[in-house]
Design an enzyme around this catalytic site. Structure first.
Site, PDB file in Angstrom:
ATOM      1  N   LYS A  79      13.414  -7.090 -11.847  1.00  0.00           N
ATOM      2  CA  LYS A  79      13.243  -8.534 -11.673  1.00  0.00           C
ATOM      3  C   LYS A  79      14.100  -8.978 -10.511  1.00  0.00           C
ATOM      4  O   LYS A  79      15.263  -8.586 -10.412  1.00  0.00           O
ATOM      5  CB  LYS A  79      13.727  -9.236 -12.960  1.00  0.00           C
ATOM      6  CG  LYS A  79      13.606 -10.729 -12.931  1.00  0.00           C
ATOM      7  CD  LYS A  79      12.327 -11.183 -13.584  1.00  0.00           C
ATOM      8  CE  LYS A  79      12.024 -12.642 -13.337  1.00  0.00           C
ATOM      9  NZ  LYS A  79      11.510 -12.945 -12.007  1.00  0.00           N
ATOM     10  N   LYS A 103      23.307  -8.434 -13.248  1.00  0.00           N
ATOM     11  CA  LYS A 103      23.197  -9.767 -13.864  1.00  0.00           C
ATOM     12  C   LYS A 103      22.334  -9.711 -15.138  1.00  0.00           C
ATOM     13  O   LYS A 103      22.702 -10.266 -16.170  1.00  0.00           O
ATOM     14  CB  LYS A 103      22.544 -10.705 -12.843  1.00  0.00           C
ATOM     15  CG  LYS A 103      23.158 -12.071 -12.773  1.00  0.00           C
ATOM     16  CD  LYS A 103      22.481 -12.909 -11.714  1.00  0.00           C
ATOM     17  CE  LYS A 103      23.212 -12.884 -10.391  1.00  0.00           C
ATOM     18  NZ  LYS A 103      22.687 -13.840  -9.418  1.00  0.00           N
ATOM     19  N   LYS A 115      14.877  -6.753  -5.497  1.00  0.00           N
ATOM     20  CA  LYS A 115      14.929  -7.809  -4.477  1.00  0.00           C
ATOM     21  C   LYS A 115      14.018  -7.384  -3.346  1.00  0.00           C
ATOM     22  O   LYS A 115      13.826  -6.184  -3.102  1.00  0.00           O
ATOM     23  CB  LYS A 115      16.367  -7.953  -3.954  1.00  0.00           C
ATOM     24  CG  LYS A 115      16.687  -9.309  -3.364  1.00  0.00           C
ATOM     25  CD  LYS A 115      16.691 -10.413  -4.388  1.00  0.00           C
ATOM     26  CE  LYS A 115      17.853 -11.336  -4.280  1.00  0.00           C
ATOM     27  NZ  LYS A 115      18.070 -12.214  -5.397  1.00  0.00           N
ATOM     28  N   THR A 199      20.037 -22.652 -13.240  1.00  0.00           N
ATOM     29  CA  THR A 199      21.210 -21.971 -12.672  1.00  0.00           C
ATOM     30  C   THR A 199      22.452 -22.833 -12.872  1.00  0.00           C
ATOM     31  O   THR A 199      23.494 -22.365 -13.358  1.00  0.00           O
ATOM     32  CB  THR A 199      20.976 -21.668 -11.182  1.00  0.00           C
ATOM     33  OG1 THR A 199      19.812 -20.854 -11.077  1.00  0.00           O
ATOM     34  CG2 THR A 199      22.156 -20.949 -10.563  1.00  0.00           C
ATOM     35  N   ASN A 230      19.752 -27.349  -4.548  1.00  0.00           N
ATOM     36  CA  ASN A 230      19.276 -27.225  -5.926  1.00  0.00           C
ATOM     37  C   ASN A 230      20.442 -27.015  -6.890  1.00  0.00           C
ATOM     38  O   ASN A 230      20.587 -27.729  -7.887  1.00  0.00           O
ATOM     39  CB  ASN A 230      18.264 -26.067  -6.007  1.00  0.00           C
ATOM     40  CG  ASN A 230      17.827 -25.810  -7.433  1.00  0.00           C
ATOM     41  OD1 ASN A 230      18.583 -25.270  -8.232  1.00  0.00           O
ATOM     42  ND2 ASN A 230      16.633 -26.233  -7.784  1.00  0.00           N
ATOM     43  N   SER A 358      14.031 -17.528 -16.174  1.00  0.00           N
ATOM     44  CA  SER A 358      12.898 -16.749 -15.648  1.00  0.00           C
ATOM     45  C   SER A 358      12.375 -15.798 -16.724  1.00  0.00           C
ATOM     46  O   SER A 358      11.164 -15.598 -16.869  1.00  0.00           O
ATOM     47  CB  SER A 358      13.331 -15.897 -14.457  1.00  0.00           C
ATOM     48  OG  SER A 358      13.375 -16.675 -13.309  1.00  0.00           O
TER      49      SER A 358
HETATM   50  P1  NAD Z   1      19.718 -24.837  -1.329  1.00  0.00           P
HETATM   51  O1  NAD Z   1      19.156 -24.354  -0.038  1.00  0.00           O
HETATM   52  O2  NAD Z   1      18.887 -25.692  -2.225  1.00  0.00           O
HETATM   53  O3  NAD Z   1      21.077 -25.652  -1.045  1.00  0.00           O
HETATM   54  C1  NAD Z   1      22.112 -25.184  -0.252  1.00  0.00           C
HETATM   55  C2  NAD Z   1      23.069 -26.329  -0.001  1.00  0.00           C
HETATM   56  O4  NAD Z   1      24.185 -25.854   0.738  1.00  0.00           O
HETATM   57  C3  NAD Z   1      22.479 -27.475   0.802  1.00  0.00           C
HETATM   58  O5  NAD Z   1      22.917 -28.694   0.241  1.00  0.00           O
HETATM   59  C4  NAD Z   1      23.114 -27.318   2.169  1.00  0.00           C
HETATM   60  O6  NAD Z   1      23.241 -28.554   2.855  1.00  0.00           O
HETATM   61  C5  NAD Z   1      24.456 -26.777   1.769  1.00  0.00           C
HETATM   62  N1  NAD Z   1      25.167 -26.106   2.848  1.00  0.00           N
HETATM   63  C6  NAD Z   1      24.680 -25.310   3.811  1.00  0.00           C
HETATM   64  N2  NAD Z   1      25.679 -24.920   4.627  1.00  0.00           N
HETATM   65  C7  NAD Z   1      26.804 -25.473   4.138  1.00  0.00           C
HETATM   66  C8  NAD Z   1      28.161 -25.454   4.528  1.00  0.00           C
HETATM   67  N3  NAD Z   1      28.577 -24.781   5.590  1.00  0.00           N
HETATM   68  N4  NAD Z   1      29.040 -26.143   3.768  1.00  0.00           N
HETATM   69  C9  NAD Z   1      28.632 -26.835   2.697  1.00  0.00           C
HETATM   70  N5  NAD Z   1      27.388 -26.905   2.281  1.00  0.00           N
HETATM   71  C10 NAD Z   1      26.484 -26.225   3.001  1.00  0.00           C
HETATM   72  O7  NAD Z   1      20.229 -23.534  -2.080  1.00  0.00           O
HETATM   73  P2  NAD Z   1      20.503 -23.372  -3.648  1.00  0.00           P
HETATM   74  O8  NAD Z   1      19.253 -22.905  -4.306  1.00  0.00           O
HETATM   75  O9  NAD Z   1      21.213 -24.581  -4.138  1.00  0.00           O
HETATM   76  O10 NAD Z   1      21.481 -22.109  -3.651  1.00  0.00           O
HETATM   77  C11 NAD Z   1      22.870 -22.258  -3.365  1.00  0.00           C
HETATM   78  C12 NAD Z   1      23.580 -20.947  -3.646  1.00  0.00           C
HETATM   79  O11 NAD Z   1      23.360 -20.569  -5.001  1.00  0.00           O
HETATM   80  C13 NAD Z   1      23.121 -19.751  -2.816  1.00  0.00           C
HETATM   81  O12 NAD Z   1      24.251 -18.918  -2.609  1.00  0.00           O
HETATM   82  C14 NAD Z   1      22.140 -19.047  -3.728  1.00  0.00           C
HETATM   83  O13 NAD Z   1      22.023 -17.672  -3.394  1.00  0.00           O
HETATM   84  C15 NAD Z   1      22.826 -19.244  -5.056  1.00  0.00           C
HETATM   85  N6  NAD Z   1      21.926 -19.108  -6.198  1.00  0.00           N
HETATM   86  C16 NAD Z   1      20.880 -19.962  -6.363  1.00  0.00           C
HETATM   87  C17 NAD Z   1      20.063 -19.834  -7.468  1.00  0.00           C
HETATM   88  C18 NAD Z   1      18.927 -20.787  -7.701  1.00  0.00           C
HETATM   89  O14 NAD Z   1      18.353 -20.759  -8.803  1.00  0.00           O
HETATM   90  N7  NAD Z   1      18.590 -21.657  -6.758  1.00  0.00           N
HETATM   91  C19 NAD Z   1      20.277 -18.796  -8.409  1.00  0.00           C
HETATM   92  C20 NAD Z   1      21.371 -17.936  -8.222  1.00  0.00           C
HETATM   93  C21 NAD Z   1      22.187 -18.103  -7.105  1.00  0.00           C
END
Ligand code: NAD
Length: 424
Positions: A79, A103, A115, A199, A230, A358
């Site tokens: 997954k 995880k 992945k 998350t 998100n 998921s």
């Molecule tokens: P996203 O693209 O929705 O949001 C990313 C955010 O980070 C945005 O608000 C952006 O403006 C901000 N950002 C970018 N550069 C930045 C900086 N230099 N300083 C501060 N903020 C900054 O992404 P997401 O889905 O919210 O994911 C965020 C993190 O969580 C990632 O590392 C992702 O791998 C991890 N993650 C996400 C999920 C998920 O379900 N979406 C699951 C596991 C891990």
């Protein structure tokens, strides 16, 4: 370092994942692994690279490269997300697939880790090109994915819409409905309730369990959150609703702070209206660096990797760091945080809520039985509480960090499955 008493039988394979070996070295002291076990963990079971032509809007045909790595499937079908990025490479994907296996084992859901993705800059292609590229990639990998083989999900620069193209292309190839081929779908096509916030919510459940093990009083705690996408935005909203004081938040443009607490629903509205959190009334603009080192009790990196490093770690004032982003803390900073007495809730536990829901989506698809929000919330809560309890018990028994305990728990579980299958 690998302990001296371990004699490697390791054959020099092109497929070895060097980044995974570095992660594993963290737990060698506590886990006594045989050379066969190390070799099994050091490399993915399968990795595929595909090349395919796509007609572009200009009328030209362009070749694209896609990958899919299936790291370990001893505990169940693999997954993991599909990401689109111009710098995507196999070594990084192997490491991300390994972390997915870890995880899933940690939160005890019956999946292995995978992945994949396509080498492409989504900012340089049209929506139609993105659809044709996605469908062409799925045609190339349709034989190696499936509800009981490998189940993709959204990741960086892929979203619900991309998941629908994957679903539709796969179903055309197979000539039947197979909603369980992919997760992260819209509710109307078999998605699950709660997935959008899963998350962040999973992280909050773990945070609240961790707080119970400290003498910190929730009512007085200030929280700083890096990232307002998100994960960060949902974490801010959930924590605000639960009575935490959110004293700083940021996006890619910079951050805002108010030590008395920000009104998060109003910040969300402000971000919606202006495209940034900056210049929010009754707050002061700060840099992202200032956010990380701001005067808060809980720091939540929820944006990018490698944000807390050897340069800024000494200035961190938070007592707890909850890693909602993947790998936001460098190895060097992780070691220093131990000496500084900071409790780090590691990414593999903190952000596992997404893959848990998921899993619920996959179950609902297979059974064609869809759950109400309340049921999903209850099951997510219990899964995260159980995972925290398992990690916490190892922390106490072995006097180690949560990161080490989490890795240890997951690796033991994967190796146990391999042993039961007779593979070790
Ligand atoms: P996203 O693209 O929705 O949001 C990313 C955010 O980070 C945005 O608000 C952006 O403006 C901000 N950002 C970018 N550069 C930045 C900086 N230099 N300083 C501060 N903020 C900054 O992404 P997401 O889905 O919210 O994911 C965020 C993190 O969580 C990632 O590392 C992702 O791998 C991890 N993650 C996400 C999920 C998920 O379900 N979406 C699951 C596991 C891990």
């Amino acid at each position: 370092m690998i302990p001296n008493n371990i004699e490697r039988i390791h054959f020099d394979s092109m497929n070895t994942c060097n980044l995974c070996m570095m992660e594993l070295e963290n737990v060698y002291d506590n886990l006594i692994l045989s050379p066969e076990e190390i070799d099994l963990l050091d490399m993915p079971k399968r990795s595929f690279t595909v090349h395919f032509p796509v007609h572009m809007d200009s009328g030209d045909t362009k070749m694209f490269v896609g990958h899919r790595v299936q790291y370990n499937d001893a505990r169940g079908p693999t997954k993991g997300g599909i990401r689109y990025h111009p710098e995507l490479n196999l070594e990084n994907l192997k490491n991300l697939a390994f972390l997915m296996a870890i995880k899933c084992a940690l939160v005890n859901i019956p999946f292995g880790g995978a992945k994949g993705g396509i080498v492409v800059n989504t900012k340089e292609i049209s929506r139609d090109e993105m659809e044709r590229i996605t469908r062409a990639y799925i045609r190339e990998i349709s034989d190696i994915i499936g509800p009981f083989k490998d189940i993709p999900a959204p990741d960086a620069y892929t979203d619900e819409k991309v998941m629908v193209w994957i679903l539709d292309e796969f179903e055309r190839i197979k000539g039947k409905h197979v909603p369980s081929i992919v997760t992260g779908k819209p509710i109307e096509l078999g998605g699950s309730e709660v997935r959008n916030i899963s998350t962040a919510l999973g992280g909050v459940y773990v945070l609240e369990e961790a707080l119970k093990t400290t003498d910190l009083d929730k009512a007085t705690l200030g929280v700083a959150i890096q990232g307002f996408g998100n994960v960060g935005r949902n974490a801010a909203e959930i924590l605000y609703e639960r009575g935490y004081r959110i004293c700083a938040i940021s996006d890619s443009n910079g951050g805002i702070a108010n030590k008395d607490g920000l009104d998060i629903p109003k910040v969300i509205e402000h971000k919606y209206q202006t495209g940034t959190v900056l210049d929010f009334p009754n707050s002061k603009n700060i840099s992202n660096e200032e956010l990380l080192t701001s005067d808060c009790d809980i720091l939540i990196p929820a944006a990018l990797s490698k944000q807390i490093d050897g340069k800024n770690v000494r200035d961190i004032k938070a007592k707890i760091i909850m890693e909602l982003a993947n790998a936001p803390t460098t190895l060097e900073a992780s070691k220093m945080l131990i000496d500084q007495g900071v409790l780090v809730i590691p990414d593999i536990l903190a952000n596992a809520g997404g893959v848990v829901v998921s899993y619920f989506e996959w179950i609902q698809n297979l059974n064609q039985d869809y759950w109400e929000e309340e049921r999903v919330l209850k099951k997510l809560n219990q899964t995260m509480i159980d995972a925290f309890a398992n990690v916490h018990m190892i922390c106490i028994d072995e006097k180690c960090t949560m990161r080490r305990a989490a890795l240890q728990f997951a690796i033991r579980s994967i190796l146990h499955a391999e042993r039961l299958r007779g593979n070790l």
